[in-house]
Design an enzyme around this catalytic site. Structure first.
Site, PDB file in Angstrom:
ATOM      1  CG  HIS A  18      -2.363   6.286   3.611  1.00 38.55           C
ATOM      2  ND1 HIS A  18      -3.228   5.217   3.612  1.00 38.55           N
ATOM      3  CD2 HIS A  18      -1.211   5.809   3.060  1.00 38.55           C
ATOM      4  CE1 HIS A  18      -2.629   4.154   3.110  1.00 38.55           C
ATOM      5  NE2 HIS A  18      -1.393   4.490   2.756  1.00 38.55           N
ATOM      6  CG  HIS A  44       1.259   5.695   0.458  1.00 39.60           C
ATOM      7  ND1 HIS A  44       1.542   4.859   1.514  1.00 39.60           N
ATOM      8  CD2 HIS A  44       2.232   6.634   0.447  1.00 39.60           C
ATOM      9  CE1 HIS A  44       2.649   5.283   2.119  1.00 39.60           C
ATOM     10  NE2 HIS A  44       3.083   6.362   1.496  1.00 39.60           N
ATOM     11  CG  ASP A  94      -1.242   1.482  -2.341  1.00 38.55           C
ATOM     12  OD1 ASP A  94      -0.717   2.534  -1.941  1.00 38.55           O
ATOM     13  OD2 ASP A  94      -1.333   0.456  -1.629  1.00 38.55           O
ATOM     14  CG  HIS A  95      -4.184   3.551   0.154  1.00 34.78           C
ATOM     15  ND1 HIS A  95      -4.803   2.731   1.051  1.00 34.78           N
ATOM     16  CD2 HIS A  95      -2.941   3.007  -0.048  1.00 34.78           C
ATOM     17  CE1 HIS A  95      -3.984   1.742   1.397  1.00 34.78           C
ATOM     18  NE2 HIS A  95      -2.853   1.889   0.745  1.00 34.78           N
ATOM     19  CG  HIS A 120       1.681   3.515   6.247  1.00 36.44           C
ATOM     20  ND1 HIS A 120       2.611   2.614   5.802  1.00 36.44           N
ATOM     21  CD2 HIS A 120       0.929   3.840   5.171  1.00 36.44           C
ATOM     22  CE1 HIS A 120       2.431   2.406   4.502  1.00 36.44           C
ATOM     23  NE2 HIS A 120       1.424   3.142   4.095  1.00 36.44           N
ATOM     24  CG  ASP A 172      -1.580   0.801   3.670  1.00 36.08           C
ATOM     25  OD1 ASP A 172      -2.535   0.029   3.485  1.00 36.08           O
ATOM     26  OD2 ASP A 172      -0.871   1.239   2.743  1.00 36.08           O
ATOM     27  CG  HIS A 220      -2.160  -3.524   1.313  1.00 33.23           C
ATOM     28  ND1 HIS A 220      -1.823  -3.491  -0.020  1.00 33.23           N
ATOM     29  CD2 HIS A 220      -2.076  -2.246   1.762  1.00 33.23           C
ATOM     30  CE1 HIS A 220      -1.529  -2.239  -0.372  1.00 33.23           C
ATOM     31  NE2 HIS A 220      -1.677  -1.461   0.697  1.00 33.23           N
TER      32      HIS A 220
HETATM   33 FE    FE Z   1      -1.211   0.679   0.695  1.00 34.06          FE
HETATM   34 ZN    ZN Z   2       0.220   3.102   2.208  1.00 33.68          ZN
END
Ligand code: FE
Ligand code: ZN
Length: 256
Positions: free
Chosen positions: A57, A59, A61-62, A115, A134, A172
């Site tokens: 996805h 985001h 942090d991905h 999410h 996530d 995570h």
């Molecule tokens: Fe994440």
């Molecule tokens: Zn995420």
């Protein structure tokens, strides 16, 4: 049968990036590179050349390492067709039910909104490995930033039917705090109590609790168990609609 090698690279404060290597073809994929530097370092140590990035996805942090890794390795970036505009450097767009060929392996794509609206998961059935980003966490699930409880429940239900020994590679390390919440909504679950003790031991030794397995999640993760008497009783909703129970568990977790 199982032939892929999977490496877990911890990055940032609690993210896991995964490297998937196919010895037969030397194809190498990176799932959700939050950042590039630690991924490059690990690739160099292993002597693997990155050929693919698989994004779950949009985001940061991905996908944060997408462009730097593409620049360094000229790799192919795979992501959700419906979210193509938000995946940096995307080359290959995939949709629900697609079979994506990676080296001598193939994985099935699941669209799993909740999410985010464009979240996808990668299932390597033969290797019993699920990369779910996530969406599903060990003892938890992602926050509903862009989706409804009904959507998320439907998404999680796609994982729920996979074999017990499917390894769940989530993005995570949230397991210890997830466990503290889980026991409040499934207090009589003996398997959960046992798992909590194991998690405590692992985290005290700074060891990862991920991957888990789908069998373990089905037995202990309250977000996969809104259809059980134990969770329904704990949230005061015995016999209620499963989506309503799921929504209540998610709401309680958001306020935990
Ligand atoms: Fe994440
Ligand atoms: Zn995420």
């Amino acid at each position: 049968m199982a032939f892929l090698q999977i490496e877990q690279v911890p990055v940032l404060s609690d993210n896991y990036v995964y490297l998937i290597y196919d010895p037969a073809t030397q194809a190498c994929a990176c799932v959700d590179p939050a950042t590039a530097a630690p991924v490059k370092k690990r690739l160099t140590e292993l002597g693997w050349h990155l050929t693919h990035i698989l994004n779950t996805h949009h985001h940061h942090d991905h996908i944060g390492g997408n462009l730097e890794l593409k620049e360094a390795y000229d790799c192919e970036i795979v992501g959700a067709s419906i979210d193509a505009a938000r995946i940096d450097g995307i080359d290959t767009q995939v949709r629900d039910g697609d079979m994506f060929t990676f080296g001598s392996a193939s994985c099935k794509i699941f669209e799993v909104p909740g999410h985010t609206s464009g979240h996808i998961a990668y299932w390597f059935e033969e290797d019993k490995a699920l990369f779910c980003g996530d969406t599903l966490f060990a003892l938890g699930c992602g926050r509903l930033f862009e989706g409804t409880p009904a959507q998320m429940w439907h998404s999680l239900s796609k994982f729920k039917v996979m074999p017990d020994d499917t390894r769940v590679y989530c993005a995570h390390e949230y397991t210890a705090t997830n466990a503290e919440f889980a026991i409040t909504v499934d207090p009589a679950n003996a398997a959960l109590q046992e798992r909590m003790a194991e998690i405590k031991t692992l985290r005290a030794q700074h060891k990862p609790t991920v991957p888990s397995t789908l069998g373990l999640e089905r037995a202990t993760n309250p977000f996969l168990r809104p259809d059980t008497g134990g969770v329904q009783k704990a949230v005061g909703m015995t016999g209620a609609d499963v989506v309503d129970v799921f929504a209540e568990v998610r709401r309680l977790k958001d306020n935990f």
